[in-house]
Enzyme design. Structure first.
Site, PDB file in Angstrom:
ATOM      1  N   GLU A 425       0.799  -1.230   0.000  1.00 42.30           N
ATOM      2  CA  GLU A 425       0.000   0.000   0.000  1.00 42.30           C
ATOM      3  C   GLU A 425       0.835   1.286   0.000  1.00 42.30           C
ATOM      4  O   GLU A 425       0.378   2.327   0.478  1.00 42.30           O
ATOM      5  CB  GLU A 425      -0.977   0.016   1.185  1.00 42.30           C
ATOM      6  CG  GLU A 425      -2.064  -1.046   1.080  1.00 42.30           C
ATOM      7  CD  GLU A 425      -3.133  -0.917   2.158  1.00 42.30           C
ATOM      8  OE1 GLU A 425      -2.880  -0.215   3.159  1.00 42.30           O
ATOM      9  OE2 GLU A 425      -4.205  -1.518   2.005  1.00 42.30           O
ATOM     10  N   GLU A 486      -6.654  -7.804  -0.733  1.00 39.08           N
ATOM     11  CA  GLU A 486      -7.273  -7.532   0.574  1.00 39.08           C
ATOM     12  C   GLU A 486      -8.685  -7.020   0.343  1.00 39.08           C
ATOM     13  O   GLU A 486      -8.926  -6.251  -0.595  1.00 39.08           O
ATOM     14  CB  GLU A 486      -6.491  -6.482   1.383  1.00 39.08           C
ATOM     15  CG  GLU A 486      -5.147  -6.937   1.914  1.00 39.08           C
ATOM     16  CD  GLU A 486      -4.497  -5.879   2.810  1.00 39.08           C
ATOM     17  OE1 GLU A 486      -5.238  -5.116   3.470  1.00 39.08           O
ATOM     18  OE2 GLU A 486      -3.259  -5.828   2.846  1.00 39.08           O
TER      19      GLU A 486
END
Length: 770
Positions: A425, A486
């Site tokens: 991320e 995710e």
């Protein structure tokens, strides 16, 4: 910086794959293999306070605590603790003597994982500092050891969250704990030795696969003539399948180049697959004048795995990926769990949650876990340490080196299908991620790369676009090779003690994402956040150092959402009836009215007090694309005859499964069940004991919070609170073997549901010879 400059500047001998490939439970005979591997996991001396004098060879460490690794520098409560309590610099000392056969050989010490930075001395000589807690490292001891007397290793371990070391520098949504939490060994080899092996199956779908075995040699001598021969042998168990050999060219003053041994057209090879994960063994021998001077082995599988525009293919067949992310932390001891416990997680993911892929979020994980993934047929996305933050150039250099160490340690695992070469991320960084991607491709041209991000407008440098997407509906794939990595997670944390509505919604959120993933072949599949609840910092999670994001709790016991994953297997593997609720009329606003049930049956019937109250088929209106959609029968007019619930599952019109849940609202039974009853008395071997309070039909009673008291006798220790308060009617403790063979008895006492006694047999461990 080239490899030689890196070695000089760090003082570290790069032996990542050797660390992974050579750790052994016993000493290897130099007469047969040419090398000696000496585990040194026992007899460490530990001080929670570092001191300069303790780095020396001569120092009285008799008052230091005697410990066995894997070791955590501080045991902490399972929740509600301050991570600053383990962020300190500690010191470990290990005395050792080398066997006579080590004389004239090179000696290395190999560390599998130490959190977070390690300064190492031998006999008072400083060898260097290694920065990083998730990748292996080695130091050469040859010039500093004494073959006639006691030697001493001293390791200062800095377990603070240092900004110069990935994943640190900003916020991190997980804890790292501290200590020498993975195994350690001494490795004794000849002047010229096998540093690493990379076995690369070729043409695996041809019916007669080929195999290239790339051998990396290191040498401290000059060879003016071709005096060495390499031999590679492929084994199926103890049976030799094929063999090949070739001469090693002379190298003189030039560094040894990798040597590739080739097997062509091997007959009778079974492929490694999800449901038949066949494994073979490659042994490589370095021979000089008909004598084996070194030997090493790797376990491999023959398979073709690649992401395509049609989806992920294994051995030419499209498989929709369905998995969960895993943190490798455990209650009380953080990451310091041995092989048996690490392997158990892979078995839970594959056999209980029915996943076919796991992501090692967000760092390389225990080799034992990866070994188990190979054994059970669980695919792996393995990624480098990090979480959102990118540091300065020195920090980035460590991260690029993490890619190298990760790949070289794990490139023989058939379960690994993707290298994650981007900090989870993080924002784009062209130069940095060009380097990480290039490093993985250079080392391993057989696997694709990916980089997990949370925005689609990202520069795409890898092979597979991997995306954390917490919205719903999901974003449409924006690249031909696309994997969701995710979802759900922090958007809907759920505890085992939550009410029926939240438990149901948690399950639905996982199910509906997988339903959308099934709707389009360009979604290769999805990896949900996450498998197990985990420890985190104060500004994340639920305020008690826990993120309750898992489909199981921190003890690996299921929440209702786990039932969805379990229900997606074929009925031939297991027939699943998994209610996403506990049976209670008033634990939903107004009244219980919708019974979400995850199952791979074709039809369900529900009875209360023996009376049929509902029938249901899979909910194809809400879940149009899942092969095994959940059932959502609406319930009404049953509360006046409240009683036991019976759920019947039918396939082909035949009753194939029944699930009972008591309507009495009474805690009826207490059970304590160990995962294993036989351990090895090595001071480290550990097994879980699962605790549950249930009704008379074995359904967990989620509001049982009783304190369980333990009595332990024999050579073992308890990992866990005593007494331990159940959470959601369940929980677990672990039993860690001591170093003496014998019998161990654990008795668990419930305040009013009686006691459970368990017996364990501890088998003698092989002695550590150093």
């Amino acid at each position: 910086m080239d490899r030689r400059d890196f070695l000089k500047s760090t003082g570290t001998v790069i032996a990542a794959a050797s660390v992974a490939g050579n750790l052994s439970a016993s000493t290897q005979s130099s007469a047969h293999t040419g090398r000696i591997v000496l585990p040194i996991n026992r007899n460490w001396r530990f001080s929670p306070k570092a001191m300069d004098a303790a780095r020396a060879r001569v120092f009285d460490d008799s008052k230091f605590e005697r410990v066995v690794v894997p070791h955590t520098n501080l045991r902490v409560p399972w929740h509600g603790f301050d991570e600053k309590t383990y962020e300190f610099v500690s010191l470990y000392r290990r005395h050792f003597r080398l066997p006579a056969a080590a004389r004239g050989k090179r000696v290395f010490v190999d560390f599998e994982g130490v959190m977070t930075a390690s300064k190492v001395w031998v006999n008072g000589t400083y060898l260097g500092e290694y920065k990083g807690g998730y990748t292996p490292f080695s130091f050469e001891l040859t010039q500093h050891v004494d073959h006639d007397r006691d030697n001493v290793l001293a390791v200062e371990v800095d377990s603070s969250e240092r900004a110069d070391i990935p994943p640190f520098g900003n916020e991190v949504d997980y804890l790292t704990f501290g200590g020498i939490y993975r195994e350690v060994q001494l490795r004794v080899v000849s002047a010229t030795y096998i540093e690493n092996i990379f076995a690369q199956p070729k043409e695996v779908l041809s019916g007669r696969p080929a195999l290239d075995v790339e051998c990396f040699l290191e040498s401290s001598e000059k060879a003016s003539g071709s005096v060495y021969t390499l031999e590679a042998v492929l084994y199926d168990g103890a049976q030799e399948i094929a063999a090949t050999r070739q001469a090693v060219p002379a190298w003189g003053d030039v560094a040894l180049k990798p040597q590739t041994l080739h097997f062509d057209g091997i007959d009778g090879i079974a492929l490694w697959d999800l449901h038949a994960p066949k494994l073979y063994r490659v042994e490589v021998r370095l021979i000089k004048a008909a004598e084996t001077v070194d030997s090493d082995t790797r376990r491999i599988g023959f398979r073709e795995a690649k992401f395509t525009p049609e989806g992920f293919k294994i051995n030419g067949k499209v498989v929709k990926l369905r998995g969960l992310d895993r943190h490798q932390m455990f209650p009380w001891v953080g990451q310091a769990m041995p092989a048996r416990v690490q392997k158990r997680d892979a078995k839970i993911l594959r056999n209980e949650l029915k996943c076919n892929i796991v992501r090692t979020s967000h760092y390389p994980q225990s080799r034992h876990f990866l070994d188990s993934c190979d054994e059970v047929g669980l695919l792996v996305l393995e990624e480098i340490p990090g979480w959102q933050h990118i540091g300065d150039l020195a920090w980035q250099n460590i991260s690029v080196d993490n890619v190298r160490r990760m790949v070289r340690r794990d490139w023989n695992h058939p379960s690994i299908i993707l290298w994650g070469v981007r900090i989870n991320e993080s924002r784009d960084n062209h130069d940095f991620y060009t380097r990480t991607n290039a490093m993985a491709h250079k080392l391993d041209p057989t696997r694709q790369t990916c980089g997990v991000r949370y925005f689609q407008e990202s520069e795409f440098l890898e092979d597979v676009f991997t995306m954390n997407d917490f919205g719903f509906p999901l974003k449409k794939p924006n690249h031909p090779l696309y994997l969701n990595t995710e979802f759900v997670g922090h958007t809907y944390p759920t505890k085992t003690v939550d009410n029926i509505e939240r438990l149901r919604e948690h399950t639905i959120r996982h199910a509906r994402v997988h339903d959308q993933l099934a709707s389009d072949p360009q979604y290769a599949g999805g990896i949900g956040w996450c498998a197990f609840d985990y420890n985190t910092h104060a500004n994340f999670g639920s305020g008690d150092r826990i993120c309750y994001h898992g489909v199981t709790d921190i003890w690996r016991e299921p929440k209702p959402a786990a039932g969805f994953y379990r229900s997606q297997c074929e009925p031939e593997e297991e027939i699943v009836l998994a209610p996403s609720f506990h049976w209670a009329f008033g634990d939903e606003n107004s009244a219980f009215s919708e019974a979400l049930i995850c199952s791979n049956c074709e039809h369900l019937k529900l009875y209360v007090s023996g009376k049929l109250i509902a029938e249901a088929d899979p909910d194809r209106e809400q879940f149009k694309h899942l092969k095994y959609a959940p059932f959502t029968p609406k319930l009404s007019n049953f509360h006046e005859e409240w009683g036991d619930l019976r759920i019947e599952g039918y396939i082909g019109g035949k009753l194939v499964a029944t699930k009972m849940m008591s309507g009495k609202g009474v805690d009826q039974k207490f059970t304590a069940k160990p995962d294993d009853t036989e351990l090895v008395a090595d001071g480290a071997d550990t097994t879980r004991v699962v605790l549950r309070v249930t009704d008379e039909h074995d359904a967990v009673r989620p509001f049982a919070c009783d304190g369980i008291r333990f009595e332990l006798s024999g050579p073992a220790t308890l990992i866990g609170d005593n007494p331990f308060a159940l959470v959601g009617g369940q929980g677990a403790v672990w039993i860690r073997a001591g170093e003496r063979a014998g019998k161990v008895t654990l008795t668990a006492h419930h305040p009013y549901l009686g006691s459970q006694m368990m017996e364990f047999t501890l088998k003698a461990a092989e002695a550590e010879e150093a």
